[in-house]
Each structure stands twice: as C-alpha cells, then as structure tokens.
Design a protein around this motif. Sequence first.
Motif, PDB file in Angstrom:
ATOM      1  N   GLY A 139       0.782  -0.875  -0.194  1.00 57.19           N
ATOM      2  CA  GLY A 139       0.087   0.003  -0.400  1.00 57.19           C
ATOM      3  C   GLY A 139       0.183   1.441  -0.342  1.00 57.19           C
ATOM      4  O   GLY A 139       0.743   1.857  -0.246  1.00 57.19           O
ATOM      5  N   ASP A 311      -2.573   2.305   5.914  1.00 52.85           N
ATOM      6  CA  ASP A 311      -1.990   1.498   6.865  1.00 52.85           C
ATOM      7  C   ASP A 311      -3.041   1.147   8.214  1.00 52.85           C
ATOM      8  O   ASP A 311      -2.483   0.300   8.704  1.00 52.85           O
ATOM      9  CB  ASP A 311      -0.621   1.162   6.203  1.00 52.85           C
ATOM     10  N   GLY A 314      -6.843   2.629   7.220  1.00 52.42           N
ATOM     11  CA  GLY A 314      -7.366   1.278   6.372  1.00 52.42           C
ATOM     12  C   GLY A 314      -8.032   1.969   4.837  1.00 52.42           C
ATOM     13  O   GLY A 314      -7.937   3.287   5.018  1.00 52.42           O
ATOM     14  N   ARG A 315      -7.830   1.757   4.001  1.00 55.33           N
ATOM     15  CA  ARG A 315      -8.358   2.302   2.620  1.00 55.33           C
ATOM     16  C   ARG A 315      -9.940   2.830   2.906  1.00 55.33           C
ATOM     17  O   ARG A 315      -9.609   3.974   2.252  1.00 55.33           O
ATOM     18  CB  ARG A 315      -8.845   1.046   1.697  1.00 55.33           C
ATOM     19  N   GLU A 430     -12.313  -3.121   1.722  1.00 50.14           N
ATOM     20  CA  GLU A 430     -11.368  -2.281   2.850  1.00 50.14           C
ATOM     21  C   GLU A 430     -10.147  -3.877   2.181  1.00 50.14           C
ATOM     22  O   GLU A 430     -10.611  -5.050   2.386  1.00 50.14           O
ATOM     23  CB  GLU A 430     -11.752  -3.079   3.983  1.00 50.14           C
ATOM     24  N   ARG A 432      -6.410  -3.418   3.332  1.00 49.43           N
ATOM     25  CA  ARG A 432      -5.686  -3.755   3.813  1.00 49.43           C
ATOM     26  C   ARG A 432      -5.123  -4.747   4.175  1.00 49.43           C
ATOM     27  O   ARG A 432      -6.001  -5.423   4.678  1.00 49.43           O
ATOM     28  CB  ARG A 432      -5.738  -2.491   5.200  1.00 49.43           C
ATOM     29  N   ALA A 459     -11.361  -0.379   9.732  1.00 43.09           N
ATOM     30  CA  ALA A 459     -11.087  -1.642   9.164  1.00 43.09           C
ATOM     31  C   ALA A 459     -12.018  -2.987   9.570  1.00 43.09           C
ATOM     32  O   ALA A 459     -12.186  -2.837  10.502  1.00 43.09           O
ATOM     33  CB  ALA A 459      -9.395  -2.263   9.675  1.00 43.09           C
TER      34      ALA A 459
END
Length: 470
Positions: A139, A311, A314-315, A430, A432, A459
């Motif tokens: 990421g 990271d 979370g995305r 998500e 990650r 997340a």
Amino acid sequence: MSQTIDNAPYTAFHRRLALACSGGPLLDGYILSIVGVALIGMRPDLGLSTAEVSLIGAAALVGMFVGGALFGVLTDKIGREVMYTADLLVMVACSVLSFWVDAVWAITLLRFVLGMAVAADYPIATSLLAEWLPAKKRGRLLGQQIVAWYAGSVLAYVVGYLFLELAGPGSWRWMLASSTVLCVVFLVIRRGSPESPRWLAANGRVGDAVRVVEKHLGVRVDGRELMPDPAERGRPAGLRLLLTQPYRRRTLFCGLFFMCQVGPLFAMLTFGPQILSSFGMPGGTVMETLGTGLISLVFLLGCYPALRLIDTRGRRPVIIWSFALMTVPLALLGVWPTAPAAIALLALCAYAFLCGGPNVLDWTYPNELFPTEIRATAVGVATSVSRIGAAVGTYLLPLSLTGLGTGPTMLIAAGVTALGLLVCVAWAEETRGTALGASPAAPAASAGASAGARTARGAVPAQRVAQTAR
C-alpha cells in the motif's frame, strides 16, 4: 499463488524497482503541468484562441484515455517487461519534436501521443511493482507512486518559473522539450528490471518465474507453489473478465472515484495561473506560476499523512473522509467568488492537502482488487475512465471561467467531488493487508449499516479482508 513474494523481506531490489516504476507518474506530472506554464508564452506567440488553449491542455488527457485501455490489455497479454522501455522511447521522441513544431494541430497531436505513452506506463509499472512487493509494503509503495506524480508537477513549475525568469515567455519550446532529460534518466534507471514472476507463472512460464524469484529475492521456491489457483483457470480473459462479478462493480468504482478526483485536479493544475488570476492574483505571469507551484507542493505534502493512514486506519475510511472534506474548500470558493486572492490560495491549498487520500489510492485499489491476469487491464481501464473527467474538465475550465464565472466553476468542481464521495460510500472495499493472490469472493458489503460500522472501526478483521480482494 505462493506466499513467498507476499511475505518476502523488503530489500534494496524493491527500492530500486519502486524508483524505476516512479518514472511514469513523475513524467506524467511534469508533462501535464509544464504545458500550463508554456501556454503563457505559447498563447501570444501563436495567437491561440481560448478553444485552442483548451484543446492543447486537454490533448494529453485524451491520449491517456486511449492509451490506458489499449496498453493495459496488451500488458496483460505480452508482459510487463516488454512494454517497460518502449513507452519511454516514445516520450523522448515526442518531447524532442515539441521543440520544433508551431502549428496547433501538430502540438495537439504530439500531446495526444505523449498522453498515450504516459498512460501505457501506469498499467505496466504499477502492476509490475505490485506483483513484486511484499504485502506489508504494498500500500505504501504503490501510494508513493503518486508522490512521484506531484514531485514531477512541482518540478515542472520550478523549471517553468526559471525559464520565465531567465529567458522570458518565449522559451515555451524549451519548456515542452525539457521532459526529454527526465525520460533519458529513467531509461537508464530501468535497465535490468525483471519481468513479474506472477505474470510468468500465470502464462505457463513457471520455470522462468522460479528463476527470477531466486535471482532477485534470494530464496528458492517450489514451482508448483507459483502456479495460479485452479479456480482461476478457464475464466474469460481481459476486458470480458472485468465485466463479470465481482469485478464489474470494482471496475466501476476504480474508474469513477479516480475520474471524480482528477477532473477538478488536472484542470486546476493545467490552468492554475488562470484560476488564481480570476481571484485577483497579481503579476500576469510569474506570481500565478508560483502560486500554482505552491498548490502542487501542497498536493505532494498531503500524500504523506495519507500513506500512513491507509495502513493504520484502512483504505475505505481514508478515501471516504478525504472526499467529504475535499468538497468543503471548493464549495466555499463557489459561494464566495469575490474572495481575496490570499483566501482563494489558502482554500485551494486546503483542497490540495485533503486530496492525499484518493491520490495514494489511485493505483493501490485497482492493483489490489484484481487478479494477475487482468491487473494491468484494470489499471489501464481505471486510468482511461479517469481521463474522461480530466479531459472534459481541462477543456471546459477556461471556457467556464470565461462564460460562467469563477463561482459557478468552483461549484461544479465541488459537485463532481461530492459525486466521488457517493461512489466511495457505496462501493469502496477494505483491502488493507490482503495477499495479492488471495482467493476471490463477492466484495464485502459497502452500504447501509454494515458500511457505517466498518467505516467507524476503520478496518475489517484480517480474516474477512482476505475474502474480499485479491
């Protein structure tokens, strides 16, 4: 697919490969931004109309639309390594020729071809990098590719400013040709970069995949572990697979959020001096160039906290909150079109900083959401869709400033950004910590109560992440 690559230690080989792959984004940022400064001198020298200025500004973005879709498919078919150098050679040729042309159609054509070459590099380089990186670094390292984009943009405004100061607006030919130097530098850096072992194994070249892993990671791996999952065999290939579930929705998500992000962004960077001039920034040439360069620098700085947050948080939560907050400064300028130049500059800098979340996920998401056989195709399609919005925004922005005024133009930009927010709330997943070769499953729910709970937590549990993306 073997976990050898996902769990490998991060080494000097990965750092060199990340540097080599950053060439495409850096050149993209430079090539798209330098034209905004070059137009200061090009417009009076060539007697360009507003429509011709818009055409030249948007030509590279239209080329990226064509090149992203075309070369993403080719990269999945013939490999990452084959295309890795050819696109840079095309950039060199177009940059050199840009010095000699003075007809609008010729400049537009060269910018179009440059856009195709730059778009080709995204699926090539980001897929190659993603398929070599360990999961814990993926990421951050994919996100750092966009940092290279903004570094290129900032460099373009610094170079443009120096040309304006030392040689005057008539130096626009040198500005357009200056990208040749960067192309040559990255041609040297990319020498010896290997093919992706995941692509080799997926295309029946397991022996070559084993050898390239042993050479560059220093570990021995059983060839049977590198073979694709049996469930992946016999599926439709290329674009057809993108149109099947669960990939259809993921394709729409990656393309649409990317489009809603870069539409206002590219228009702002290409015509930044004109936007700041509409708010009363003095100077006519240099001050607007420096102001736009500052905004580009803030775009770059905003990526660094976002790299950490994708990271740690979370995305999905990062991209949702970023789009929500990005809308605010654009809406402020829309309802206050007579704001002082200093306030306008601060608001645009705030927008630029908040763009960090979507910026670092532009290539992270499509590389993590799709399997090896269509990864480059997915990156290429997402790039192409995004450039529809970028090209339209770049073409229409000077016309909108002239015809509608600054306030309505900023409100349109805010509306496009709000649409991106809705897309992310509905479809962002998500990814990650996901293994790149994880087994496919239906995407995790991303709407309703479950989406809200997941966003609040930042997340999903690791075992569920492994089920939602590859």
